[in-house]
Design an enzyme around this catalytic site. Sequence first.
Site, PDB file in Angstrom:
ATOM      1  N   ASP A 197      -2.225  -8.595 -26.091  1.00 58.74           N
ATOM      2  CA  ASP A 197      -2.791  -9.950 -26.217  1.00 58.74           C
ATOM      3  C   ASP A 197      -2.037 -10.770 -27.251  1.00 58.74           C
ATOM      4  O   ASP A 197      -1.867 -11.980 -27.083  1.00 58.74           O
ATOM      5  CB  ASP A 197      -4.276  -9.875 -26.581  1.00 58.74           C
ATOM      6  CG  ASP A 197      -5.170  -9.797 -25.348  1.00 58.74           C
ATOM      7  OD1 ASP A 197      -4.801 -10.391 -24.317  1.00 58.74           O
ATOM      8  OD2 ASP A 197      -6.218  -9.131 -25.403  1.00 58.74           O
ATOM      9  N   CYS A 254      -2.076  -0.470 -31.478  1.00 58.73           N
ATOM     10  CA  CYS A 254      -2.685   0.232 -30.350  1.00 58.73           C
ATOM     11  C   CYS A 254      -2.313  -0.395 -29.020  1.00 58.73           C
ATOM     12  O   CYS A 254      -2.850  -0.021 -27.980  1.00 58.73           O
ATOM     13  CB  CYS A 254      -4.211   0.260 -30.495  1.00 58.73           C
ATOM     14  SG  CYS A 254      -4.980  -1.376 -30.491  1.00 58.73           S
ATOM     15  N   ARG A 287     -14.029   0.880 -30.306  1.00 58.70           N
ATOM     16  CA  ARG A 287     -14.005  -0.580 -30.228  1.00 58.70           C
ATOM     17  C   ARG A 287     -15.277  -1.080 -29.554  1.00 58.70           C
ATOM     18  O   ARG A 287     -15.676  -0.565 -28.510  1.00 58.70           O
ATOM     19  CB  ARG A 287     -12.785  -1.059 -29.433  1.00 58.70           C
ATOM     20  CG  ARG A 287     -12.628  -2.573 -29.412  1.00 58.70           C
ATOM     21  CD  ARG A 287     -11.387  -3.010 -28.655  1.00 58.70           C
ATOM     22  NE  ARG A 287     -11.485  -2.738 -27.219  1.00 58.70           N
ATOM     23  CZ  ARG A 287     -10.496  -2.943 -26.347  1.00 58.70           C
ATOM     24  NH1 ARG A 287      -9.320  -3.381 -26.779  1.00 58.70           N
ATOM     25  NH2 ARG A 287     -10.658  -2.676 -25.071  1.00 58.70           N
ATOM     26  N   GLU A 318      -5.086  -9.708 -32.590  1.00 64.14           N
ATOM     27  CA  GLU A 318      -4.649  -9.970 -31.220  1.00 64.14           C
ATOM     28  C   GLU A 318      -4.261 -11.416 -30.978  1.00 64.14           C
ATOM     29  O   GLU A 318      -3.838 -11.754 -29.869  1.00 64.14           O
ATOM     30  CB  GLU A 318      -5.769  -9.613 -30.234  1.00 64.14           C
ATOM     31  CG  GLU A 318      -6.351  -8.257 -30.401  1.00 64.14           C
ATOM     32  CD  GLU A 318      -7.504  -8.022 -29.449  1.00 64.14           C
ATOM     33  OE1 GLU A 318      -7.234  -7.683 -28.291  1.00 64.14           O
ATOM     34  OE2 GLU A 318      -8.666  -8.188 -29.871  1.00 64.14           O
ATOM     35  N   HIS A 373       0.818  -1.207   0.000  1.00 66.85           N
ATOM     36  CA  HIS A 373       0.000   0.000   0.000  1.00 66.85           C
ATOM     37  C   HIS A 373       0.854   1.259   0.000  1.00 66.85           C
ATOM     38  O   HIS A 373       0.464   2.273  -0.584  1.00 66.85           O
ATOM     39  CB  HIS A 373      -0.942  -0.016   1.209  1.00 66.85           C
ATOM     40  CG  HIS A 373      -2.211  -0.760   0.943  1.00 66.85           C
ATOM     41  ND1 HIS A 373      -2.971  -1.329   1.931  1.00 66.85           N
ATOM     42  CD2 HIS A 373      -2.838  -1.043  -0.210  1.00 66.85           C
ATOM     43  CE1 HIS A 373      -4.020  -1.915   1.398  1.00 66.85           C
ATOM     44  NE2 HIS A 373      -3.962  -1.769   0.100  1.00 66.85           N
TER      45      HIS A 373
END
Length: 860
Positions: free
Chosen positions: A729, A776, A611, A705, A468
């Site tokens: 991906d 992208c 998209r 992808e 944290h």
Amino acid sequence: MSELVLVSPLAGWSTPLEEVPDPVFAGRMLGDGVAIDPLGSTLHAPCDGEVVLLPETRHAVTLRTARGLEVLMHLGIDTVGLGGEGFEALVVLGQPVRTGDALIRFDLDLLARRARSLLTPILVVGGTGTLARRVQGCPVTVGEVLMEWVPAGAAADRAAARTGAREARSRTVRVALEHGIHARPAAQLAAAIAGLEAEVSLLAAGRQADARSVVALMTLGVRGGGQVEIRAAGPDAPAAIEAIEAVLSAAAPVPASNTPARAATSDPVRAAPAQPEPDPEPLRCGAVLRGVVASRGFAVGRAAVLHVREVAPEEAGGGCEHETRELDRAQARVRAALEQARSGATGPAAEVIEAHLALLADPYLQTQARGWIGRGKSAGYAWRAAIRESVAALRALGDARMAERADDLTDLERQVLLALAGESVPAVAAVPPGSILIARELLPSQLVRLDAERLAGICLAAGGATSHVSILAAAAGIPALVALGPAVGEIVEDTALILDAEVGELHVDPGEPRVEAARARMMRNAERRARERQAAQRECRMADGTRIEVLANLGSLADAEAAMRNGAEGCGLLRTEFLFLERRHAPSETEQRDEYQRIARALAGKPLTIRTLDIGGDKPIDYLPLPREENPALGLRGVRTSLWREDLLDEQLRAVLAVEPAGQCRILLPMITDVAELRAVRARLLEASRQVGRTAPIELGVMIETPASALIAAVLAREAEFFSIGTNDLTQYTLAMDRGHPQLAARLDGLHPAVLTLIARTAEAAHAQGRGVAVCGGLAADPAAAPILIGLGVRELSCAPAAIPGVKALIGELTLEQCERWARQALEQESAAAVRALSGVAAGKTGEPESAGACAPARG
């Protein structure tokens, strides 16, 4: 399968498994149960069964019941090393036994002298069920009821009966939280069912946790991508399950950690502090310490050393009533302080405070602390013992990220101990402006009390990149390094420091020339960024005049406004998921249209690539429950989900078609692997156009992808108007590495020659049909990758708005001939590392962050 009652096989003190000084037992890796600190010298059968395991060392025995369950009894810890000395088996392998039969006789005095611990785990192994009752924290005698195991269905029925419900419910869900169930999501889970009349538990990997206990949820050790079963019974059971699933489905990525987990300790009070570290050698002038980057940046300043006073509580208490009253008083004081801090906190700081409030109210911690008070301990000793039992359980999970979450418990321990001593949690002493804070560790409560404006950086000997404190530092924009090691303790107040939290180095007392050079570098960086932002308002061209478009990846209207300020030439990817997440119902067609229109207006007529909804896999939606899948990343994702729910697809297509002016938008389809998917969407697009009365055509493109889409790019290019390559991906699927896997993160690099070969093939197919091809994914903003992508035929790069000025500046220094030469050489390399080395040499870069402009290296 019916219930199974187990009686105590030993006389002694029954205690929770968490107290066993062995992470295998404490972490319930073998099974669930209790441990007994024995007073007698004979182990008895806790139930009827057959002896199925009896090692030659005779230090343990396992019984199998008629129901197929196994009960393991392990006399002491590390007793296998005695080689059988002190143990006498009274049964043989395969022998049937009855409840109470003697199994093993042992020499208690010998074990007390030579074993690591006398604690004897009694575990139920196998079967699908839970321990509905267990006796612990008290003395037991042989034959006394110790535990009650019930199968899954019976456990739910029992819970339903207790809450007045006619039917118990359960649901198995995937945990979309990237870092699993740690303190903040555990607190959110407990809060989500507050006020609901239901008994709720989560089950994972054979362990079960009360959903109202933050600590119990954390000790499940559930990682991102794992599956849990939600069980609930009572009038509000359906609502409770929905509330829990909604929290588990809300992804919030943070950086991966390289910090190893620490092992459990044997004594929760005395052994919990870290083992003494060897005295570090004195630091020499110009020494360089290397650590883990927690928050990126570069800073020059002088050391402000943080000294923390340890609070050591007395062990003996002044009576149960007095100590309980003292603990309640201290906790109330801490709670009031946290609530006051929460009123002025926002973002991650507010989330951390909420997590601490939830931990403070955790029923498990309260029960454990009061159990220690009942044994005659002081309130401070009891609270520390309860906290450190849970800390040991978290660290025993073997998960570095979960081990880092133990820092929140340690923080809460200190706050309550200070309150017991009549002190408040002090703010870190005021530091001079531009200081770099030096400490062994920094607790979240300390950091949220700091004046972040006065800090140039933070350097810690311990800690991890996903703690944290690290998250808070990143949110505040403070450069930070953690895990620098004990040598940090040798840095004295006011020492000159250079903190390079881009490469993970701290330069100690580097000398005035280097300090001045670092300050000059900071000024150059600031000036360069200002120049780049100004120059970014012009269209992007290479040094030889070749046109390369640099667009922005967007996820909101605010992103679009930031992109325009940074010189974006349009939007190459609008992630429409932001409209669908964190809500109970899908957005209406009108709501979508209005939001797309606002973003189009913010782009001032520049291209807007929208998209279609990309959910499934790592982006589930609670109101759109997908069918259960063994591997969601290979299941209903992207366009597959849209074609599965054509009603949502049709609404989205009509909303995009309604945006004005008509020629500004184009549509991008995610996860296309088959030309039939493209044709199916085009048919629905034509129908949607007819419904809204639109006659002007709209471009329809596909994301590349997967290896499949890259390999059939020539076929797709005949029907798609443009390509956009999602390198994140594409890299994951090509290299068969989960991009969320912490141990594989360093190897998941989109500059791998296999990935580049697929990109080259895609670009070639697109150009053959006169189609545009963009990238992208993360590679678009990587200074080592952008030149190679251009050389492979990419003419459009879409990246985060903040990276646009740096990307444009880099491209302006290159020529197309250079990029094509580097691309050809890159395809011939044997690894991503070799490609990166080639890219650095070819571009004549020094490797320093400032040479890459605003583009930090991005993997995948």
